[in-house]
Design an enzyme around this catalytic site. Structure first.
Site, PDB file in Angstrom:
ATOM      1  N   ASP A 153       0.875  -1.169   0.000  1.00 34.69           N
ATOM      2  CA  ASP A 153       0.000   0.000   0.000  1.00 34.69           C
ATOM      3  C   ASP A 153       0.915   1.222   0.000  1.00 34.69           C
ATOM      4  O   ASP A 153       2.096   1.113   0.330  1.00 34.69           O
ATOM      5  CB  ASP A 153      -0.884  -0.031   1.247  1.00 34.69           C
ATOM      6  CG  ASP A 153      -1.856   1.134   1.290  1.00 34.69           C
ATOM      7  OD1 ASP A 153      -2.307   1.578   0.221  1.00 34.69           O
ATOM      8  OD2 ASP A 153      -2.150   1.605   2.401  1.00 34.69           O
ATOM      9  N   ASP A 191      -1.615  -1.049   5.899  1.00 32.61           N
ATOM     10  CA  ASP A 191      -1.884  -0.563   7.252  1.00 32.61           C
ATOM     11  C   ASP A 191      -3.336  -0.199   7.499  1.00 32.61           C
ATOM     12  O   ASP A 191      -3.699   0.205   8.590  1.00 32.61           O
ATOM     13  CB  ASP A 191      -1.029   0.678   7.547  1.00 32.61           C
ATOM     14  CG  ASP A 191      -1.495   1.892   6.756  1.00 32.61           C
ATOM     15  OD1 ASP A 191      -1.931   1.704   5.597  1.00 32.61           O
ATOM     16  OD2 ASP A 191      -1.421   3.011   7.292  1.00 32.61           O
ATOM     17  N   ASP A 237      -7.216  -2.721   3.335  1.00 32.65           N
ATOM     18  CA  ASP A 237      -6.241  -3.730   2.899  1.00 32.65           C
ATOM     19  C   ASP A 237      -6.563  -5.116   3.455  1.00 32.65           C
ATOM     20  O   ASP A 237      -5.861  -6.082   3.148  1.00 32.65           O
ATOM     21  CB  ASP A 237      -4.824  -3.344   3.354  1.00 32.65           C
ATOM     22  CG  ASP A 237      -4.369  -2.021   2.756  1.00 32.65           C
ATOM     23  OD1 ASP A 237      -4.611  -1.807   1.558  1.00 32.65           O
ATOM     24  OD2 ASP A 237      -3.775  -1.214   3.486  1.00 32.65           O
TER      25      ASP A 237
END
Length: 1176
Positions: free
Chosen positions: A443, A808, A812
């Site tokens: 990410d 995080d 996700d």
């Protein structure tokens, strides 16, 4: 008729979904059931154990197939590669149990929604329905559709009008009770697994059952010490596993329990919780369009998700705020996450499947030994009882009972080392998988870059030109202007107990103005306020302003699809109203009067985005309305038009200092890195270049795919993104629309594809055959939704990549769960779904995890090879002694089993990971040529040495068959040693009965087998490049040296007590030296073959190249194909889904035929292609 019956017997459940299942109907037969029960009793429960391992056999044995409509037992089978079976009983629910009368008239619906599956599931007049419960989800039998259907959720096919009309006033008490009975409780309840249940699951594992049989046999033969040691180890292993599973169960229970309570009041959210989000009511429009389709990508703004905490309510009109329940219990998004944790997908890792095959092979070898022993002992006329015992003993020699404990120990060492590095693991089995990772998805925000955005500056406009930049780092307050007013008012921030809450970007922007927000308890004489309005005033540090306050009267929330938000506000002292808007610069410019947008707007915007800045544009206009009531009735379209462009707000998102070094380390280790983000594509490209995820000098090709239109098929455009040097410090990136192409020498490996989530979705649906080619070189995936992130990870896995995912955020979670190794940098939602959680919020954990995974994988291979060889060494030695009805003594076995093997297994895996990542991975398969050859050649070496010793000792002049000629043996003892005196009781075990110990063959074979166990442990403990050298594992090395020293000492000592205790016979010194030399030669040959040949990577690569062996991995095959394709990668061209090059493909798994317009389903044939080109 037969085909119809077969069709009624089987249906698909959750068709096209991740948890798709095949359902088969069966009816229980009492006669069959009684027969199975009888056989179970006669076999002392063995049949029940087999049925526990294979539930489908239980169904096939006790039931007959039948149509699902008549079934009382359901057999379910997963449609994935594992083909797992589950058995479920059909449950009958009776509505007559309710406290109020239910109409038995078939014409009268039970619930107001006439299309509800509940009406179709209840049989009248019996008022009965049939259902099954599968992984916490209830399915009822639909008597109309003739299939099981999910209950507890509202269909997506309803229009906004349907929902308002049918559910707007709520449900009657009777309907609530009916739905509660049919759908089950609206709760996500996770029971804490009882310890006894966890214990039974562990104990009934097939390997532990075989282990129990082995230990029982050994104990019956008097082999107590080693059996007790294995029992202790196994009990410890089971207790630790049960404790770990119990802790996970308690943790999940507490987590879910803590989030099941919904509070409806105004409170300050705890730190770490999601930011407040504005939700808007469902539109009240009269049409038949499904409500989700009408809202498109923004349907989420109408939904309160499970666990949402309502902190503020603003009714749009008179009356209370109502909400319609869409999904209940485990049907919710949160319930689905909890279910995925309770019922995880099995690990599809080659090591575990190969390990099972290896154990089966060893068991097969033991079976050969069993029949060999039967033949030998029957031939010699030994009693049946002793023959059976000795044959079973040889059967159990090949499969070491210490195997599960040894493999568990290696993972525990790795887990302990990870904990020291603040990396915590809830799925230890995945540690070995980390050793195979060759692609990592990251990410962006909060992972590669810092969490928040920092204000950099504003670029105001005046007279159709950009003005001087105002830098926030200068310390000067932002001067009053319409731009300042827009920054102060155009946001979704709220005030809760004196604290401003909201989106971090909005918060940063508001703080940049130095204005403050107040509660609506101050009445300004010229501002008409209500409790729902927000008042904003200049703060003590703000610059001078002619305006005392700004009141926000109406808000049009930000939408990801619209890419903008706007507010209607009133300045104190003025009688009219103002509109302020902010959003994506390209989008906002379309709503501004062209004469107010600077001519160099595209160049100025690109100048900042290519440097990785986040750019937001602001606009303004004065409204012509004069009454507050008119403001309330204004449409968004009217408000957001004919605006004046105010300028740009520049924000920066800095790379974390650890990002670039870690990405460089992974690149040097030949591990691919990919960015998967929800952020802007241009920003993602810039961050990828700044972090060197895209190396300097590499080409970037933008892949832009478009949905099919009325007369045009789906298309994909390839645009080359080029770099130009615009002066010191600025590398400008622009999309080249010209005719240039990638240089011939730079094609392939140095090419990187970048695309948005929208383009990925189009490729997934319409260019599925093209998608693998793009993924092989795809590096940047921007504007990706959570579902698209999960889908991308799955597509990489289909190409045989071992995928790691590091993120995080809650968005996700799906990707973290789907990846082979998900690493969460958050302690919130993501950590629940992720196997690994790092307490250090940067990506340094990724290489650390891969290093430990590689070390653990190599250790697992080493231990497995060692235990395999240990079993084979003992098997060969024991089989040779069986030839003359003998075996090794108990203390001889104890020396090998406890002093060597047990200690080796407990310490062999404690070698630490090598500090540098090698540019290649360790072998991932047990059935690979190097490993199989290693076991095969070492088996040959030990076989040759043991057979030669066994035969050669018989040729010695001092040799005699001790168990036959004990008197002769005692008379000749003086030839062997002058330091020992032996009595007649020396030969107490030397009789021709099963289990005889004393023999020259046994005395010669024992040191060979014992030293061989020590040497193979050393040979298989490979260090560099995945583990530190063996000499760093001090305890392991000390144990090997000690075991070798003790063995040599026992063999060469002339102490009667030692020889008598170990049940050995003294031999002449020259023979002992010969035995030692033979073992030394065997060690040297085995070490050379293992290290110089079998572990020689360059040699194996040369062999592969010479004989043309190619990798079976899909991504390797695609890389080879694309390297030979002179037209790849394409640049500056457009391809269509019906042009015959890439193949037309509509992925039926992505959307059902009902969702695809009929015209789309026809594309892909020649007719569509001709029609399209004719129109052009």
């Amino acid at each position: 008729m037969e085909e119809k019956s077969k069709k009624d017997h089987r249906v698909l459940l959750n068709q096209g979904e991740e948890n798709e299942l095949e359902v088969f109907g069966y009816q229980t037969q009492n006669l069959r059931r009684a027969f199975c029960l009888t056989v179970s009793v006669l076999t002392c429960g063995v049949l029940l154990l087999v049925f526990y391992w294979r539930p489908q056999w239980s169904v096939w044995a006790s039931c007959i197939s039948c149509p699902l409509e008549e079934a009382d037992t359901i057999l379910l089978r997963t449609t994935d590669e594992f083909q797992r079976y589950m058995r479920k009983k059909v449950i009958c629910l009776y509505l007559s149990a309710l406290k109020f009368p239910i109409s038995k008239n078939p014409e009268e619906p039970l619930v107001a929604d006439c299309h509800s599956v509940i009406n179709q599931a209840v049989l009248k007049p019996e008022l009965k329905l049939r259902c099954i419960q599968v992984q916490k989800i209830r399915y009822v039998w639909d008597n109309v559709e003739k299939r099981f259907q999910k209950v507890g959720l509202l269909a997506d096919s309803y229009s906004c009008y349907d929902i308002h009309h049918m559910f707007g006033l709520g449900l009657t008490n009777e309907e609530q009770e009916v739905r509660r009975l049919v759908c089950g409780p609206n709760a996500i309840e996770v029971e804490i697994q009882p310890i006894w249940k966890l214990l039974i699951k562990q104990v009934l594992n097939p390997f532990y059952v075989f282990q129990a049989f082995t230990l029982t046999l050994w104990l019956s033969q008097g082999y107590i010490p080693y059996s007790v040691a294995i029992i202790i180890l196994s009990v410890l292993s089971i207790v630790l596993s049960v404790y770990d599973l119990r802790q996970q169960s308690v943790k999940l229970h507490n987590l879910v329990e803590g989030h099941n309570k919904v509070q409806v009041k105004i409170i300050v959210k705890d730190k770490g919780e999601s930011i407040p989000v504005t939700k808007t009511p469902l539109p009240h429009v009269e049409d038949t369009m499904p409500w989700k389709s009408r809202s498109a990508e923004d349907h989420r703004k109408h939904i309160l998700f499970c666990g949402t905490e309502v902190i503020q309510v603003k009714p749009p009109g008179q009356g209370p705020v109502r909400a319609v329940v869409l999904q209940t219990g485990y049907n919710t998004a949160k319930g689905d996450l909890v279910r995925s944790i309770l019922y995880p997908r099995p690990l599809n890792f080659k090591l575990y499947s190969d390990a099972f095959k290896f154990i089966v092979f060893l068991a097969g070898l033991g079976l050969v030994g069993f029949f060999y022993a039967l033949g030998v002992y029957v031939y010699h006329g030994v009693s049946p009882g002793d023959t059976a015992a000795m044959a079973l003993l040889l059967l159990t020699v090949t499969v070491p009972p210490v195997l599960p404990a040894a493999l568990t120990t290696g993972i525990m060492y790795a887990q302990k080392r990870l904990m020291k590095k603040k990396i915590f693991c809830i799925s230890p089995q995945r540690i070995n998988m980390c050793g195979q990772i060759n692609l990592v998805c990251f990410d962006k925000t909060g992972t590669l870059t810092e969490d928040g955005l920092d204000l950099w500056g504003t670029v105001p406009t005046a007279d159709n030109c950009f003005q001087e930049v105002h830098s926030f780092t200068s310390g000067k307050a932002l001067a009053w202007s319409p731009l300042c007013a827009a920054m102060a008012s155009c946001h979704s921030l709220i005030l809760l107990d004196g604290t401003i809450q909201g989106d971090p970007l909005d918060l940063k922007m508001f703080e940049g103005t130095a204005w403050i927000m107040e509660d609506c308890n101050v009445d300004y004489y010229d501002i008409r306020t209500s409790d729902a309005n927000i008042i904003i005033k200049p703060g003590p540090k703000a610059s001078w302003s002619p305006v005392e306050a700004i009141t926000v009267l109406r808000q049009f929330p930000f939408s990801s699809s619209l890419q903008r938000m706007s507010v209607v506000a009133q300045l104190s002292g003025e009688g009219h109203f103002h509109v302020y808007m902010k959003g994506a610069p390209e989008m906002l410019a379309k709503f501004c009067r062209s004469e107010t947008v600077p001519k160099n707007f595209p160049q100025e915007l690109r100048n900042y985005t290519v440097q990785g800045f986040r750019v937001i544009a602001l606009a303004h206009k004065a409204l012509s309305v004069g009454k507050l009531s008119e403001v309330e009735s204004l449409s968004r379209e009217k408000v957001e038009s004919e605006l004046t462009f105010l300028g740009l707000l520049i924000m920066e998102n800095r790379l974390k200092k650890e990002t670039r070094p870690v990405l460089k380390e992974l690149s040097e280790a030949c591990i691919r890195t990919v960015m998967v983000t929800g952020d802007n594509l241009q920003t993602a490209i810039t961050v990828a270049k700044n972090s060197e995820m895209i190396p300097p000098g590499s080409q970037v090709i933008l892949v832009e795919a478009s949905e099919p239109e009325e007369y045009a098929p789906a298309s994909v455009t390839w645009q080359l993104v080029e770099n130009q040097d615009n002066g010191p410090g600025i590398n400008e990136t622009y999309i080249n629309m010209g005719s240039s192409s990638v240089p011939a020498g730079e094609k392939g490996s140095c090419c990187h594809f970048a695309m948005s989530g929208k383009s990925y979705q189009v490729l997934f649906q319409h260019f599925n055959s093209l998608l693998p080619k793009i993924l092989v070189n795809g590096t940047i995936f921007a504007r990706m939704s959570p579902g698209q992130k999960s889908s991308l990870v799955e597509e990489f896995q289909k190409l045989n990549y071992y995928v790691g995912m590091c993120g995080d955020g809650a968005n996700d979670c799906g990707a973290l769960k789907m990846a082979h190794a998900g690493i969460s940098l958050s302690e919130q939602e993501a950590s629940v779904a992720s196997p690994f959680t790092s307490k250090t919020a940067n990506i340094e954990c990724v290489p650390q995890l891969i290093k430990e995974g590689r070390a653990a994988l190599v250790s697992s291979f080493g231990v497995f090879k060692y235990l395999t060889m240990y079993g084979i060494i003992q098997f060969i030695g024991t089989a040779l002694l069986y030839w003359q009805l003998q075996l090794f003594g108990n203390y001889q076995y104890i020396m090998q089993d406890i002093a060597i093997t047990l200690m080796v297994c407990l310490t062999m895996s404690s070698t630490h990971a090598y500090p540098k990542l090698a540019p290649y991975r360790p072998a991932g398969q047990l059935l690979s040529p190097p490993l199989l050859l290693s076991v095969l050649l070492n088996t040959c070496f030990t076989c040759i040495v043991q057979i030669c010793a066994f035969l050669y000792v018989k040729q010695q002049p001092w040799y005699c068959e001790v168990y036959r000629y004990s008197e002769c043996f005692l008379d000749n003892l003086s030839n062997f040693s002058t330091n020992m005196s032996f009595g007649r009781n020396w030969t107490r075990n030397a009789t021709l009965v099963p289990g005889s110990i004393l023999s020259f063959e046994g005395t010669s074979l024992w040191p060979i087998t014992t030293i061989n166990c020590i040497t193979v442990a050393f040979i298989f403990s490979k260090g560099k490049p995945f583990r530190k050298p063996i000499y760093t594992n001090y305890i392991f090395l000390l144990l090997l040296i000690s075991a070798l020293g003790i063995t040599v000492f026992i063999f060469f000592s002339d102490f009667q007590d030692i020889y008598q205790g170990m049940e050995l016979i003294p031999t002449i010194t020259s023979w002992r030296v010969s035995i030692l030399v033979a073992t030394l030669i065997q060690f040297c040959v085995a070490f050379f073959v293992e290290d110089a040949i079998l572990q020689n990577r360059e040699l194996w690569l040369l062999i592969k190249k010479t004989f043309g062996f190619c990798s079976k991995s899909q991504y390797r095959k695609w890389q080879k194909k694309l390297a030979e394709d002179s037209t790849w990668p394409p640049t500056n061209r457009t391809d269509y889904s019906g042009d015959g090059k890439n193949g037309s493909y509509v992925n039926q798994g992505y959307e059902s035929p009902e969702q695809i317009p009929k015209g789309k389903l026809k594309w892909g044939g020649q007719t569509t292609e001709q029609h399209f080109w004719t129109r052009l």
